[in-house]
Design a protein around this motif. Structure first.
Motif, PDB file in Angstrom:
ATOM      1  N   ASP A 118      40.184   0.814  45.967  1.00  0.00           N
ATOM      2  CA  ASP A 118      41.389   1.623  46.159  1.00  0.00           C
ATOM      3  C   ASP A 118      41.354   2.492  47.407  1.00  0.00           C
ATOM      4  N   HIS A 119      40.253   3.195  47.606  1.00  0.00           N
ATOM      5  CA  HIS A 119      40.172   4.109  48.749  1.00  0.00           C
ATOM      6  C   HIS A 119      38.705   4.432  49.027  1.00  0.00           C
ATOM      7  N   ALA A 120      38.472   5.046  50.162  1.00  0.00           N
ATOM      8  CA  ALA A 120      37.127   5.526  50.485  1.00  0.00           C
ATOM      9  C   ALA A 120      37.230   6.960  50.947  1.00  0.00           C
ATOM     10  N   LEU A 121      36.162   7.707  50.706  1.00  0.00           N
ATOM     11  CA  LEU A 121      36.106   9.084  51.198  1.00  0.00           C
ATOM     12  C   LEU A 121      34.906   9.184  52.138  1.00  0.00           C
ATOM     13  N   LEU A 122      35.197   9.501  53.391  1.00  0.00           N
ATOM     14  CA  LEU A 122      34.160   9.544  54.419  1.00  0.00           C
ATOM     15  C   LEU A 122      33.808  10.988  54.754  1.00  0.00           C
ATOM     16  N   THR A 172      40.813  16.260  53.918  1.00  0.00           N
ATOM     17  CA  THR A 172      42.184  15.741  53.995  1.00  0.00           C
ATOM     18  C   THR A 172      42.296  14.415  53.257  1.00  0.00           C
ATOM     19  N   TRP A 173      43.482  14.138  52.729  1.00  0.00           N
ATOM     20  CA  TRP A 173      43.803  12.893  52.028  1.00  0.00           C
ATOM     21  C   TRP A 173      45.004  12.279  52.734  1.00  0.00           C
ATOM     22  N   LEU A 174      44.882  10.998  53.099  1.00  0.00           N
ATOM     23  CA  LEU A 174      45.929  10.355  53.899  1.00  0.00           C
ATOM     24  C   LEU A 174      46.329   9.027  53.286  1.00  0.00           C
ATOM     25  N   MET A 183      29.216   8.241  53.974  1.00  0.00           N
ATOM     26  CA  MET A 183      30.231   7.850  52.997  1.00  0.00           C
ATOM     27  C   MET A 183      29.988   8.631  51.708  1.00  0.00           C
ATOM     28  N   HIS A 184      30.987   9.340  51.248  1.00  0.00           N
ATOM     29  CA  HIS A 184      30.850  10.076  49.988  1.00  0.00           C
ATOM     30  C   HIS A 184      30.996   9.125  48.810  1.00  0.00           C
ATOM     31  N   HIS A 185      32.012   8.285  48.844  1.00  0.00           N
ATOM     32  CA  HIS A 185      32.204   7.282  47.799  1.00  0.00           C
ATOM     33  C   HIS A 185      33.297   6.306  48.209  1.00  0.00           C
ATOM     34  N   PHE A 186      33.354   5.190  47.524  1.00  0.00           N
ATOM     35  CA  PHE A 186      34.571   4.380  47.523  1.00  0.00           C
ATOM     36  C   PHE A 186      34.944   4.173  46.068  1.00  0.00           C
ATOM     37  N   ARG A 223      39.878  14.924  35.362  1.00  0.00           N
ATOM     38  CA  ARG A 223      41.128  14.905  36.141  1.00  0.00           C
ATOM     39  C   ARG A 223      40.862  15.571  37.490  1.00  0.00           C
ATOM     40  N   HIS A 224      41.317  14.911  38.574  1.00  0.00           N
ATOM     41  CA  HIS A 224      41.336  15.578  39.869  1.00  0.00           C
ATOM     42  C   HIS A 224      42.589  16.418  39.957  1.00  0.00           C
ATOM     43  N   GLY A 225      42.487  17.658  40.455  1.00  0.00           N
ATOM     44  CA  GLY A 225      43.701  18.384  40.833  1.00  0.00           C
ATOM     45  C   GLY A 225      44.309  17.665  42.027  1.00  0.00           C
ATOM     46  N   ILE A 226      43.478  17.464  43.042  1.00  0.00           N
ATOM     47  CA  ILE A 226      43.873  16.712  44.236  1.00  0.00           C
ATOM     48  C   ILE A 226      44.185  15.271  43.814  1.00  0.00           C
ATOM     49  N   THR A 227      45.311  14.776  44.217  1.00  0.00           N
ATOM     50  CA  THR A 227      45.817  13.406  43.938  1.00  0.00           C
ATOM     51  C   THR A 227      46.198  13.163  42.470  1.00  0.00           C
ATOM     52  N   ILE A 284      35.931   8.963  37.281  1.00  0.00           N
ATOM     53  CA  ILE A 284      34.507   9.097  36.946  1.00  0.00           C
ATOM     54  C   ILE A 284      33.781   8.914  38.274  1.00  0.00           C
ATOM     55  N   TYR A 285      32.755   9.702  38.527  1.00  0.00           N
ATOM     56  CA  TYR A 285      31.872   9.433  39.672  1.00  0.00           C
ATOM     57  C   TYR A 285      30.535   8.984  39.116  1.00  0.00           C
ATOM     58  N   PHE A 286      29.957   7.990  39.758  1.00  0.00           N
ATOM     59  CA  PHE A 286      28.698   7.421  39.276  1.00  0.00           C
ATOM     60  C   PHE A 286      28.009   6.747  40.452  1.00  0.00           C
ATOM     61  N   LEU A 346      30.030   5.894  43.631  1.00  0.00           N
ATOM     62  CA  LEU A 346      31.257   5.132  43.398  1.00  0.00           C
ATOM     63  C   LEU A 346      32.178   5.992  42.547  1.00  0.00           C
ATOM     64  N   GLU A 347      33.442   5.570  42.476  1.00  0.00           N
ATOM     65  CA  GLU A 347      34.413   6.261  41.630  1.00  0.00           C
ATOM     66  C   GLU A 347      35.273   5.212  40.950  1.00  0.00           C
ATOM     67  N   THR A 348      35.656   5.479  39.715  1.00  0.00           N
ATOM     68  CA  THR A 348      36.770   4.718  39.143  1.00  0.00           C
ATOM     69  C   THR A 348      37.939   5.670  39.149  1.00  0.00           C
ATOM     70  N   GLY A 354      40.762  22.006  42.578  1.00  0.00           N
ATOM     71  CA  GLY A 354      41.339  20.801  43.171  1.00  0.00           C
ATOM     72  C   GLY A 354      40.480  19.578  42.908  1.00  0.00           C
ATOM     73  N   ILE A 355      39.174  19.765  42.968  1.00  0.00           N
ATOM     74  CA  ILE A 355      38.278  18.612  42.797  1.00  0.00           C
ATOM     75  C   ILE A 355      38.108  18.285  41.308  1.00  0.00           C
ATOM     76  N   PHE A 356      37.705  19.269  40.514  1.00  0.00           N
ATOM     77  CA  PHE A 356      37.536  19.047  39.061  1.00  0.00           C
ATOM     78  C   PHE A 356      38.526  19.955  38.346  1.00  0.00           C
ATOM     79  N   ALA A 390      25.794  19.594  44.612  1.00  0.00           N
ATOM     80  CA  ALA A 390      25.282  18.271  44.997  1.00  0.00           C
ATOM     81  C   ALA A 390      26.417  17.277  45.217  1.00  0.00           C
ATOM     82  N   PHE A 391      27.574  17.554  44.614  1.00  0.00           N
ATOM     83  CA  PHE A 391      28.694  16.614  44.730  1.00  0.00           C
ATOM     84  C   PHE A 391      29.159  16.471  46.173  1.00  0.00           C
ATOM     85  N   THR A 392      29.093  17.563  46.925  1.00  0.00           N
ATOM     86  CA  THR A 392      29.561  17.462  48.307  1.00  0.00           C
ATOM     87  C   THR A 392      28.427  17.404  49.326  1.00  0.00           C
ATOM     88  N   THR A 393      27.174  17.584  48.858  1.00  0.00           N
ATOM     89  CA  THR A 393      26.078  17.567  49.833  1.00  0.00           C
ATOM     90  C   THR A 393      25.244  16.285  49.761  1.00  0.00           C
TER      91      THR A 393
HETATM   92  C1  M3P Z   1      38.593  12.244  45.463  1.00  0.00           C
HETATM   93  C2  M3P Z   1      39.876  11.605  45.209  1.00  0.00           C
HETATM   94  C3  M3P Z   1      35.683  15.736  47.210  1.00  0.00           C
HETATM   95  C4  M3P Z   1      36.910  15.285  46.596  1.00  0.00           C
HETATM   96  C5  M3P Z   1      37.130  14.059  46.158  1.00  0.00           C
HETATM   97  C6  M3P Z   1      38.410  13.570  45.731  1.00  0.00           C
HETATM   98  C7  M3P Z   1      34.598  14.818  47.528  1.00  0.00           C
HETATM   99  O1  M3P Z   1      37.577  11.437  45.411  1.00  0.00           O
HETATM  100  O2  M3P Z   1      39.883  10.407  44.973  1.00  0.00           O
HETATM  101  O3  M3P Z   1      40.905  12.292  45.242  1.00  0.00           O
HETATM  102  O4  M3P Z   1      35.536  16.882  47.484  1.00  0.00           O
END
Ligand code: M3P
Ligand code: FE
Length: 309
Positions: A149-153, A192-194, A213-216, A246-250, A255-257, A265-267, A292-294, A303-306
């Motif tokens: 679906d997407h990647a976060l770099l 940012t999210w685009l 790469m943080h995740h795809f 639930r993400h606030g953002i988007t 799930i992150y794993f 990875l993320e579903t 926004g994140i959780f 650790a999630f962002t580092t």
């Molecule tokens: C997502 C998403 C971070 C936020 C991640 C958000 C790494 O993965 O799909 O909206 O801060």
């Protein structure tokens, strides 16, 4: 029209056979090609092009590159001019240099990530076919991921996030849907999210220490599928980073794993909202960043962002 979607993610993995079993049995992808050097190409059941994931056997678990698909071959010529006018060198790789793809426009993003654009990739078709198709593949395995679906770099600091964000807007005509702002009067974008489609994001950037790469993310239909995916992960002792949330953002359901090499990875489920070029940008302020994140806990998880690859 330009860029349509994320085409494939290319990563190095530590144990290719363990990775094959993981992505096939648990994620539900299929290996569609295998090279003599051990490189595996995989696709999800709901994708029609030959592969969306490239796994290369390596001593290190690292991110190699990411490729997006454009609609028309001529878009590649147009984008070459735009990218070069921006001041970035590009090169065209002849058809076949990137496995089973037509010619590829290759360059490095302002953030330092290797990036490729292509218009053509060998067609295989969805596992359910395209005539009177079943709604899901009866023989599908594991969590039956629909598509990548997407990647976060990860970028080096907010300045790098801001530059690559502007690049995606100006050069690729992406729309900024959400941002995390920091600094005096929120003058910096820390994330940012685009989008280039109607989903909340096709790519995202977050400020960190190093380029990586943080995740795809793999798309799933909805919340029930997220719960079932977490069950499947637990049955296989998959290392879960963040349990269903639930993400606030988007507004994503997530799930992150980790995969066996430690790639996060993320579903990602749910359509989030209808993203359109004229939708007002959603801003998350520094004090509400973790909400926004959780969304439920709003609690910081360092650790999630580092930690990333
Ligand atoms: C997502 C998403 C971070 C936020 C991640 C958000 C790494 O993965 O799909 O909206 O801060
Ligand atoms: Fe994500």
């Amino acid at each position: 029209m330009g860029i349509m979607r994320l085409g494939h993610v290319d990563i190095n993995v530590l144990n290719i056979e363990e990775s094959r079993t993981y992505y096939e049995e648990i994620m539900g992808l299929t290996v569609t090609r295998e090279d003599k050097d051990g490189t595996l190409y995989l696709k999800c059941w709901d994708e029609w092009d030959k592969y969306s994931l490239v796994l290369r056997p390596s001593e290190e678990a690292t991110f190699n590159k990411i490729a997006y698909k454009v609609k028309n071959d001529s878009d590649l010529d147009d984008l070459k001019i735009k990218v070069e006018n921006y001041g970035i060198e590009t090169k065209f790789l002849e058809a076949g240099v990137v496995t089973d793809c037509g010619r590829v426009l290759s360059f490095t993003l302002p953030s330092g990530h290797s990036f490729q654009l292509y218009a053509q990739k060998e067609f295989i078709g969805k596992d359910t076919g395209d005539t009177n198709p079943a709604p899901w593949p009866f023989k599908g395995k594991g969590i039956k991921a629909h598509w990548i679906d997407h990647a976060l770099l990860m970028c080096q600091g907010p300045e790098a996030v801001m530059e690559v964000t502007k690049f995606f807007i100006d050069i690729f005509d992406f729309t900024l849907t959400e941002q995390v702002t920091v600094g005096p009067d929120g003058c910096l974008q820390a994330a940012t999210w685009l989008t280039c489609s109607s989903t909340p994001h096709d790519i995202a950037f977050v400020a960190g220490e190093e380029v990586g790469m943080h995740h795809f993310a793999f798309f799933l239909d909805g919340w029930n599928d997220i719960l079932r995916a977490a069950d499947v992960m637990a049955m296989h002792n998959v290392k879960i980073d963040v349990t269903p949330q639930r993400h606030g953002i988007t507004r994503g359901e997530t799930i992150y794993f980790f995969d066996p090499s430690g790639h996060r990875l993320e579903t990602f489920a749910g359509l989030g909202y209808l993203a359109q070029p004229d939708m007002p940008v959603i801003t998350w302020t520094e004090d509400e960043l973790w909400r926004g994140i959780f969304y439920h806990t709003g609690i910081e998880n360092g650790a999630f962002t580092t930690a990333y690859t």
